[in-house]
Design a protein around this motif. Structure first.
Motif, mmCIF file in Angstrom:
data_model
loop_
_atom_site.group_PDB
_atom_site.id
_atom_site.type_symbol
_atom_site.label_atom_id
_atom_site.label_comp_id
_atom_site.label_asym_id
_atom_site.label_seq_id
_atom_site.Cartn_x
_atom_site.Cartn_y
_atom_site.Cartn_z
ATOM 1 N N ALA A 176 0.889 -19.261 -13.021
ATOM 2 C CA ALA A 176 0.606 -18.475 -11.647
ATOM 3 C C ALA A 176 0.768 -20.124 -10.603
ATOM 4 O O ALA A 176 1.490 -19.978 -9.814
ATOM 5 C CB ALA A 176 -0.306 -18.230 -11.233
ATOM 6 N N TRP A 177 -0.147 -21.451 -11.270
ATOM 7 C CA TRP A 177 -0.104 -22.280 -10.193
ATOM 8 C C TRP A 177 1.203 -22.855 -10.076
ATOM 9 O O TRP A 177 1.665 -23.292 -9.257
ATOM 10 C CB TRP A 177 -0.973 -23.136 -11.176
ATOM 11 C CG TRP A 177 -2.467 -23.243 -9.364
ATOM 12 C CD1 TRP A 177 -3.873 -22.308 -10.323
ATOM 13 C CD2 TRP A 177 -2.750 -23.545 -8.394
ATOM 14 N NE1 TRP A 177 -4.888 -22.602 -9.218
ATOM 15 C CE2 TRP A 177 -4.207 -22.812 -8.048
ATOM 16 C CE3 TRP A 177 -2.158 -23.453 -7.389
ATOM 17 C CZ2 TRP A 177 -5.037 -23.311 -6.884
ATOM 18 C CZ3 TRP A 177 -3.071 -24.092 -5.894
ATOM 19 C CH2 TRP A 177 -4.322 -23.432 -6.007
ATOM 20 N N SER A 178 1.589 -23.623 -11.136
ATOM 21 C CA SER A 178 2.612 -23.754 -11.645
ATOM 22 C C SER A 178 4.676 -23.509 -10.965
ATOM 23 O O SER A 178 5.169 -23.559 -9.975
ATOM 24 C CB SER A 178 3.584 -24.189 -13.210
ATOM 25 O OG SER A 178 2.198 -24.972 -13.080
ATOM 26 N N GLY A 179 3.988 -21.791 -11.201
ATOM 27 C CA GLY A 179 4.569 -21.262 -11.036
ATOM 28 C C GLY A 179 4.980 -21.196 -9.313
ATOM 29 O O GLY A 179 6.527 -20.521 -8.311
ATOM 30 N N ARG A 180 4.279 -20.888 -8.384
ATOM 31 C CA ARG A 180 4.078 -20.843 -6.601
ATOM 32 C C ARG A 180 4.575 -22.109 -6.716
ATOM 33 O O ARG A 180 5.543 -21.864 -5.783
ATOM 34 C CB ARG A 180 2.535 -20.534 -6.580
ATOM 35 C CG ARG A 180 2.290 -20.627 -5.153
ATOM 36 C CD ARG A 180 0.759 -19.944 -4.346
ATOM 37 N NE ARG A 180 1.365 -20.155 -3.586
ATOM 38 C CZ ARG A 180 2.256 -18.962 -2.322
ATOM 39 N NH1 ARG A 180 2.279 -18.006 -2.927
ATOM 40 N NH2 ARG A 180 1.801 -18.895 -0.979
ATOM 41 N N ALA A 181 4.254 -22.943 -7.072
ATOM 42 C CA ALA A 181 4.876 -24.454 -6.440
ATOM 43 C C ALA A 181 6.311 -24.519 -6.937
ATOM 44 O O ALA A 181 6.764 -24.945 -6.005
ATOM 45 C CB ALA A 181 4.040 -25.664 -7.634
ATOM 46 N N ALA A 182 6.565 -24.480 -7.754
ATOM 47 C CA ALA A 182 8.371 -24.504 -8.402
ATOM 48 C C ALA A 182 9.060 -23.669 -7.828
ATOM 49 O O ALA A 182 10.053 -24.392 -6.920
ATOM 50 C CB ALA A 182 8.001 -24.322 -10.126
ATOM 51 N N GLY A 183 8.128 -22.292 -7.013
ATOM 52 C CA GLY A 183 8.971 -21.419 -6.534
ATOM 53 C C GLY A 183 9.609 -21.437 -4.834
ATOM 54 O O GLY A 183 10.405 -21.600 -4.480
ATOM 55 N N LEU A 185 7.629 -30.908 -11.017
ATOM 56 C CA LEU A 185 6.196 -30.704 -10.063
ATOM 57 C C LEU A 185 5.203 -31.985 -10.421
ATOM 58 O O LEU A 185 4.693 -32.544 -9.660
ATOM 59 C CB LEU A 185 5.460 -29.666 -10.529
ATOM 60 C CG LEU A 185 6.059 -28.245 -10.139
ATOM 61 C CD1 LEU A 185 5.542 -27.439 -10.048
ATOM 62 C CD2 LEU A 185 6.742 -27.977 -9.074
ATOM 63 N N ARG A 186 5.701 -32.962 -11.733
ATOM 64 C CA ARG A 186 5.157 -34.386 -12.422
ATOM 65 C C ARG A 186 3.804 -33.561 -12.063
ATOM 66 O O ARG A 186 2.456 -34.671 -11.964
ATOM 67 C CB ARG A 186 5.112 -35.080 -10.945
ATOM 68 C CG ARG A 186 7.033 -35.599 -11.108
ATOM 69 C CD ARG A 186 7.505 -36.325 -11.668
ATOM 70 N NE ARG A 186 8.647 -36.817 -11.740
ATOM 71 C CZ ARG A 186 9.407 -36.362 -11.938
ATOM 72 N NH1 ARG A 186 10.199 -34.931 -12.013
ATOM 73 N NH2 ARG A 186 11.313 -36.668 -11.636
ATOM 74 N N ASN A 187 2.767 -32.630 -12.018
ATOM 75 C CA ASN A 187 1.780 -32.376 -12.609
ATOM 76 C C ASN A 187 0.741 -32.407 -11.270
ATOM 77 O O ASN A 187 -0.145 -32.346 -11.448
ATOM 78 C CB ASN A 187 1.369 -32.338 -13.886
ATOM 79 C CG ASN A 187 -0.208 -32.484 -14.027
ATOM 80 O OD1 ASN A 187 -0.438 -30.997 -13.712
ATOM 81 N ND2 ASN A 187 -1.065 -33.131 -14.323
ATOM 82 N N ARG A 188 1.575 -32.481 -9.907
ATOM 83 C CA ARG A 188 0.571 -33.193 -8.786
ATOM 84 C C ARG A 188 1.681 -32.396 -7.747
ATOM 85 O O ARG A 188 2.480 -32.442 -7.413
ATOM 86 C CB ARG A 188 0.929 -34.246 -8.648
ATOM 87 C CG ARG A 188 2.430 -35.184 -8.732
ATOM 88 C CD ARG A 188 2.034 -36.552 -7.965
ATOM 89 N NE ARG A 188 3.900 -37.311 -7.716
ATOM 90 C CZ ARG A 188 4.325 -36.922 -8.860
ATOM 91 N NH1 ARG A 188 3.302 -38.034 -10.233
ATOM 92 N NH2 ARG A 188 5.112 -38.041 -8.848
ATOM 93 N N ILE A 189 0.619 -32.472 -6.490
ATOM 94 C CA ILE A 189 0.767 -31.266 -5.787
ATOM 95 C C ILE A 189 -0.020 -31.966 -3.784
ATOM 96 O O ILE A 189 -1.214 -32.405 -3.698
ATOM 97 C CB ILE A 189 0.480 -29.815 -5.370
ATOM 98 C CG1 ILE A 189 0.538 -29.067 -6.309
ATOM 99 C CG2 ILE A 189 0.642 -29.502 -4.478
ATOM 100 C CD1 ILE A 189 -0.315 -27.886 -6.454
ATOM 101 N N VAL A 224 -3.576 -34.259 -5.878
ATOM 102 C CA VAL A 224 -4.571 -33.111 -7.149
ATOM 103 C C VAL A 224 -3.430 -32.599 -8.030
ATOM 104 O O VAL A 224 -2.201 -32.224 -7.723
ATOM 105 C CB VAL A 224 -4.948 -31.836 -6.491
ATOM 106 C CG1 VAL A 224 -4.179 -30.870 -5.835
ATOM 107 C CG2 VAL A 224 -5.952 -31.542 -7.166
ATOM 108 N N THR A 225 -3.833 -32.634 -9.126
ATOM 109 C CA THR A 225 -2.905 -32.444 -10.153
ATOM 110 C C THR A 225 -2.886 -30.771 -10.207
ATOM 111 O O THR A 225 -4.233 -30.243 -9.886
ATOM 112 C CB THR A 225 -3.363 -33.320 -11.374
ATOM 113 O OG1 THR A 225 -5.152 -32.668 -12.327
ATOM 114 C CG2 THR A 225 -3.481 -34.504 -11.395
ATOM 115 N N ILE A 226 -2.198 -30.319 -10.774
ATOM 116 C CA ILE A 226 -1.953 -28.806 -11.324
ATOM 117 C C ILE A 226 -3.559 -28.549 -12.557
ATOM 118 O O ILE A 226 -3.960 -27.573 -12.173
ATOM 119 C CB ILE A 226 -1.054 -28.270 -11.785
ATOM 120 C CG1 ILE A 226 0.150 -28.340 -10.584
ATOM 121 C CG2 ILE A 226 -1.054 -26.872 -12.271
ATOM 122 C CD1 ILE A 226 1.549 -28.182 -10.696
#
Length: 456
Positions: A110-117, A420-424, A434-436
């Motif tokens: 969910a976190w990754s999908g939100r960021a990538a979307g 995303l490189r595991n970071r936002i 911050v890391t996902i």
């Protein structure tokens, strides 16, 4: 001369006239005063190319905004959660939780999908549907299947449809290096901190205080910028949504509430309660329902097995008969139909194209359509949310979040999540980069998943 968009009285008034008419307010005498004074009635001029205003015109706009606020609407809305909840009679009982490993995978998705979307839609924010299609066809990349790129884009097309100025430097495939800063991620990050500090019974006051403490005013937009201004002007959090705020039914609240679903997997009522508590700071009516619906979508995505299950559960968090309920049903039914994509998007524009491109109603219909048609495929659903040309990054983020929650990070294409490189990145103090992984663990820690270990 610097002009602050989404705040100048003469820019707000045309939007307020549209909103007040929707609410059935009798304002035509006030409209006549504005027109006779030389004020514009065209909302399209607000924000991007605001009209030059004399001191007299600005003073008049400020007075008319206050008078419109005072005019009675045809319908009143419930002002407490108990009253709201009484209208939501068909919310299902909380669903059974998945085991701890699956829940971890789904929240990570969910976190990754939100960021990538969100990242997928960022470069073309503010570009209309025809411009997005022209860009992609000029690059032989239609239909959309990947992040946007400037490579092989003819100069004349790029000049006609320039990339979003803030996003072109960090959201095209050739320069993506982690998830860049965006309000669609700032709010879930901020609300996670509110939950950690104030607990599950946080209040609207807690949200307001977090905004004033940690959210830069310049990174707020539309209704959030107005509510922020009202807080600084001494209005209470319960008043802030109602004072000279023409954007009170726009999409801002919908993009803030995913986290409330993630910490309430399968619990639609509790997710909606938290979303309402947050959203009432800046929104009313359909703007509020957009927030409860988004939280319900994300709650359902973590326990459902199909997009239809997600949509059916989430629809119960919206008052039946509301404009938003009808838009969601229209979008979901269209998504499940055999109508070709281009004709279906035509139908969405025919039905809801009169709304501003960041309104809740049209974007919710689009989100429902994209989720329904995706069948849980990230690379099917997110592009549909983007190519329609409304709020491309916000719609992409919500669709990505729902599909990510449904499929888990293990079910998302690594091409998109890996970027995303595991970071936002964020403009919130102390949280940049911050890391996902960290966000997933913090989210899980707030989830009342009793004795998860016993289900392993």
């Amino acid at each position: 001369m610097m002009r602050l968009t989404w705040a100048q009285p003469e820019d707000l008034l045309p939007h307020e006239i549209v909103q007040a008419r929707v609410e059935g307010k009798d304002i035509e005498n006030l409209v006549m005063q504005w027109r006779e004074a030389g004020g514009s009635l065209d909302p399209a001029r607000s924000g991007a190319t605001p009209q030059a205003a004399s001191d007299e015109l600005r003073t008049l706009a400020r007075r008319l905004l206050s008078q419109i606020d005072a005019a009675p609407a045809l319908e009143t809305e419930p002002t407490t959660w108990d009253a709201v909840s009484a209208e939501l009679r068909h919310i299902p009982a909380p669903a059974e939780l998945p085991d701890s490993h699956m829940l971890h995978d789904r929240i990570h998705g969910a976190w990754s999908g939100r960021a990538a979307g969100c990242l997928w839609g960022k470069p073309v924010e503010k570009i209309p549907r025809q411009g997005i299609e022209e860009i992609l066809r000029a690059q032989d990349r239609w239909p959309l299947t990947d992040y946007f790129t400037a490579k092989n884009l003819p100069v004349e097309v790029g000049q006609r449809w320039p990339w979003n100025r803030r996003s072109a430097v960090n959201s095209l495939i050739e320069n993506i290096d982690g998830m860049p800063e965006d309000d669609d991620l700032n709010y879930p990050l901020l609300n996670l901190s509110v939950l950690e500090a104030s607990g599950r019974n946080f209040t609207t006051d807690d949200i307001a205080q977090a905004w004033l403490t940690d959210l830069p005013a310049g990174r707020t937009f539309t209704a959030e910028r107005i509510a922020y201004r009202n807080l600084l002007d001494g209005y209470s959090p319960g008043e802030a949504a109602h004072i000279r705020n023409p954007f009170r039914e726009w999409i801002g609240a919908l993009i803030r509430t995913d986290i409330y679903g993630w910490i309430n997997p399968g619990n639609i009522r509790e997710a909606a309660r938290m979303a309402w508590t947050d959203a009432r700071l800046s929104h009313t009516r359909n703007g509020l329902w957009g927030a409860t619906w988004a939280a319900a979508l994300t709650a359902a995505s973590l326990t459902s097995t199909s997009v239809r299950g997600v949509l059916d559960a989430a629809a119960t968090a919206v008052p039946p008969g509301s404009d938003l309920a009808r838009a969601i049903e229209f979008g979901a039914d269209l998504g499940e139909s055999e109508t070709p994509d281009d004709i279906a998007i035509d139908s969405l524009h025919d039905q809801y194209g009169h709304y501003h491109w960041v309104h809740t109603i049209n974007n919710a219909a689009l989100i429902a359509f994209a989720i329904a048609r995706s069948d849980g495929d990230f690379t099917r659903g997110v592009p549909l949310a983007v190519i329609a040309g409304w709020d491309t990054d916000s719609a992409g983020a919500t669709v990505g979040s729902v599909i990510g929650g449904l499929r888990g990070v293990s079910g998302l294409p690594k091409h998109f999540t890996g970027a995303l490189r595991n970071r936002i990145a964020t403009s919130l103090p102390g949280s940049d980069g911050v890391t996902i992984d960290n966000l997933v663990e913090r989210t899980l820690a707030l989830t009342p998943a009793l004795n998860l270990s016993s289900k392993d």
